[in-house]
Design an enzyme around this catalytic site. Structure first.
Site: not given
Length: 510
Positions: A54, A84, A196, A279, A282, A328, A414
Site C-alpha cells: 500500500y 490532495h 500522511n 466565588y 474565593r 495517522f 476512511e
C-alpha cells in the site's frame, strides 16, 4: 541561538516553539539519516521486485487495490501531492507552518517512513532560509492525518504551490530559488510520507500548549491584582483547605496565589470586612487549578505526539516488514485540544466575572462606578466589561467539542475521522479570546488599584501591593496610563494584550 537537532526522539514543545517563533536553526541528526536509508532500501526493493504494498506500489484510500507500475511511481507521488492540496480559507500564520515543517522532519527522522534523507534535508533548509509554504487553515479531517495542509506544504518542495520568503509571497519554485534551493523530484512512497501524519494539529497543539501556560500564569496574576483591589480574604488560600481536596492543580494554584499575594497590605482576613468572598475570588484555586490540570494533560499528549511516527504504511527495517495501521488518526490530539479549549474558556469566564465585580458599584467594595471618578460624564470601564462578556460568550460556542464529530470519507474506506485539526484551531481561537479577556482584567484591576490608593490618600500604588503583583502593575503602567477621563480605550487594551501575549506579564509569576 541554540541549534535544534531533529532526531525523532528527543524533541520538546520548547524546541518546536523555538523553531516556530524564534526561528532557531534546525538540523537533521546524522544517525537519523542512517535510519532513513535503511527503510528507504526496503521501499526501493518493493518497487524493483513489483511487490504489492500500500502506498508504495498501489493507489491511495479507496484506490488501495489499484496496482501502480514502477515507471508510473514518480507520477503517482507527484499526483498525490497535487490532488490532495485542497485546503480552504486563510493561510495559517507562518509560526504554525514552521512548526509543521519541523514536526514533519522529526517524524521522518525516526526512520520508519521510507523517504530519502534529501527530502527531510530540503525541509530543514527551507526552515533555515525562512522559506515558509502558504498553507490554508481549513480542509483537514484529522485522518488520514492532516492530508490537505501537509500537501500544501509538500507542494513547495516539488516547486509548486506558494511560499513566503523575505516578506514576499511567491510561486513555490521562485521561493526555493530565492533560498538557493532546488525542487525535489519525488520517488516511490515519498509523497505519501510527506503528507500522511498529524503535524498540522500537533503544530497548533504545541503552540497552544505554550500559550495556555502563559494564560494560566497571567490569569493568576490578574486575579491577584483584582483580589487586592477588592480587599479580598486571604484565608481562602489556606493550604489546609486545599490539601483536603486532593486535587493536584488546585493545591498548586492555591500555593501560587499565596506566593503572588504575600506581602500585600490590601488583603483582609475572614470576618474583618465580610465572612466570605464571592466565588470569582474565593474559588480561584478550584477553577484555575482545574484548568491547570487540563493544560498539563494537553501538553503531555502533545509532547508525545511531537516524537511520534504518524504516517502509513510503516516500514520496519529490522524485520523487513511493511505494516498498514492507523497512527495517522488524530484522536489523541483531538480530545486533548477540546479539553484545552474548555480549560482556557473557563479561565476567561471567571476573569470576566472579576471584571464585573470591579466595575459594578454594588459589588466593588466602595470603588467608583465603572472605575471612573466622574461617572455620568465619563463611562470609564463600562464597555470593557461588555467586550469581555462578548468574548467569553463566543468561547462558549467554540468550546463545543470537535472530537465528538466524525464524517466518512474516501468512499467509506476512511469511515471515522478525528476532527483533530478543527479542535486545535478552535482551541487557538479560544486562547486568543481568553488572553484578551485576562488583559482586560489586568487593565481594570490596575485602574481599580489606582482609585483605591486615591481613596486612601496615597500617591504610590506599588507600596500597597505584594512584590510580585507590584511588578505586574508597574509593567502595565509602563504601557498605559491611569484613566482619569474618557479616551479611546482600544489602544490601551491592545497595549496590555501585547504584554500578555508576549509572556511579559507571565514573567512576573516566578
Amino acid at each position: 541561538m541554540a541549534e535544534v537537532i531533529l532526531d525523532g526522539c528527543s524533541c520538546t514543545i520548547d524546541d518546536i516553539v523555538a523553531i516556530a517563533r524564534d526561528k532557531a536553526p534546525a538540523r537533521l541528526d546524522e544517525d537519523a539519516e542512517t535510519r532513513m536509508l535503511d527503510s528507504r532500501a526496503i521501499v526501493e526493493r518493493c518497487v524493483e521486485e513489483g511487490l504489492v504494498r500500500y502506498g508504495i506500489t498501489t493507489g491511495f484510500g479507496k484506490f488501495c487495490n489499484v496496482v501502480i507500475s514502477a515507471r508510473e511511481n514518480a507520477t503517482l507521488q507527484r499526483n498525490l501531492v497535487m490532488s490532495h492540496a485542497c485546503g480552504q480559507g486563510d493561510p495559517f500564520p507562518a509560526e504554525v507552518v514552521r512548526a509543521m515543517m519541523a514536526l514533519r522532519v522529526n517524524a521522518l527522522a525516526v526512520g520508519n517512513s521510507g523517504i530519502r534523507p534529501k527530502a527531510a534535508r530540503l525541509l530543514v533548509d527551507m526552515l533555515n532560509a525562512d522559506c515558509v509554504p502558504i498553507v490554508p487553515e481549513k480542509g483537514s479531517l484529522g485522518a488520514s492525518g492532516d492530508l490537505a495542509p501537509l500537501a500544501h506544504m509538500a507542494l513547495v518542495l516539488i516547486g509548486l504551490g506558494e511560499a513566503e520568503i523575505g516578506g514576499k509571497r511567491l510561486p513555490g519554485a521562485e521561493a526555493l530559488a530565492v533560498a538557493g534551493l532546488r525542487p525535489l523530484v519525488l520517488e516511490a512512497k515519498e509523497g505519501l510520507a510527506l503528507i500522511n501524519g498529524t503535524q498540522a494539529m500537533a503544530a497548533l497543539g504545541a503552540l497552544a500548549s505554550r500559550d495556555a501556560e502563559i494564560l494560566y500564569k497571567t490569569a493568576c496574576i490578574a486575579s491577584a491584582l483584582s483580589i487586592q483591589a477588592l480587599k479580598g480574604i486571604w484565608d481562602a488560600f489556606d493550604p489546609r483547605i486545599h490539601e483536603l481536596r486532593r486535587q493536584v492543580g488546585q493545591v498548586r494554584c492555591a500555593a501560587d496565589m499565596r506566593r503572588l499575594l504575600e506581602g500585600s497590605r490590601l488583603l483582609s482576613r475572614q470576618g474583618e470586612l465580610r465572612v466570605q468572598d464571592p466565588y470569582a475570588l474565593r474559588c480561584i484555586p478550584q477553577v484555575h487549578g482545574a484548568s491547570l490540570d487540563a493544560i498539563e494533560y494537553a501538553s503531555t499528549i502533545v509532547g508525545r505526539e511531537i516524537n511520534a511516527v504518524t504516517d502509513n504504511p510503516l516500514i520496519f527495517p529490522q524485520g523487513e516488514d511493511i505494516l498498514s495501521g492507523g497512527n495517522f488518526h488524530g484522536q489523541p490530539i483531538a480530545l486533548a485540544m477540546d479539553f484545552l479549549g474548555i480549560a482556557c474558556a473557563e479561565l476567561a469566564n471567571i476573569s470576566e466575572r472579576r471584571i464585573e465585580r470591579l466595575v459594578n458599584p454594588a459589588l466593588s467594595e466602595g470603588l467608583p462606578p465603572f472605575l471612573t471618578l466622574s461617572g455620568g460624564l465619563n463611562s470609564g470601564f463600562m464597555i470593557v466589561q461588555y467586550s469581555a462578556a462578548s468574548l467569553v460568550s463566543e468561547n462558549k460556542v467554540l468550546a463545543h467539542p470537535a472530537s465528538v464529530d466524525s464524517i466518512p470519507s474516501s468512499a467509506n474506506q476512511e469511515d471515522h475521522v478525528s476532527m483533530g485539526t478543527t479542535a486545535a484551531r478552535k482551541a487557538r481561537t479560544i486562547l486568543d479570546n481568553a488572553l484578551r479577556v485576562v488583559s482586560m482584567e489586568l487593565a481594570a484591576a490596575c485602574q481599580a488599584l489606582d482609585l483605591r490608593a486615591i481613596q486612601m490618600g496615597l500617591q504610590e500604588v506599588e507600596s500597597l501591593l505584594s512584590p510580585r503583583t507590584a511588578a505586574a502593575y508597574s509593567l502595565v503602567r509602563s504601557a498605559v496610563d491611569r484613566l482619569d477621563g474618557d479616551r479611546v480605550l482600544y489602544p490601551d487594551l491592545d497595549a496590555v494584550h501585547r504584554l500578555v501575549a508576549h509572556g511579559l506579564v507571565a514573567d512576573c509569576f516566578d
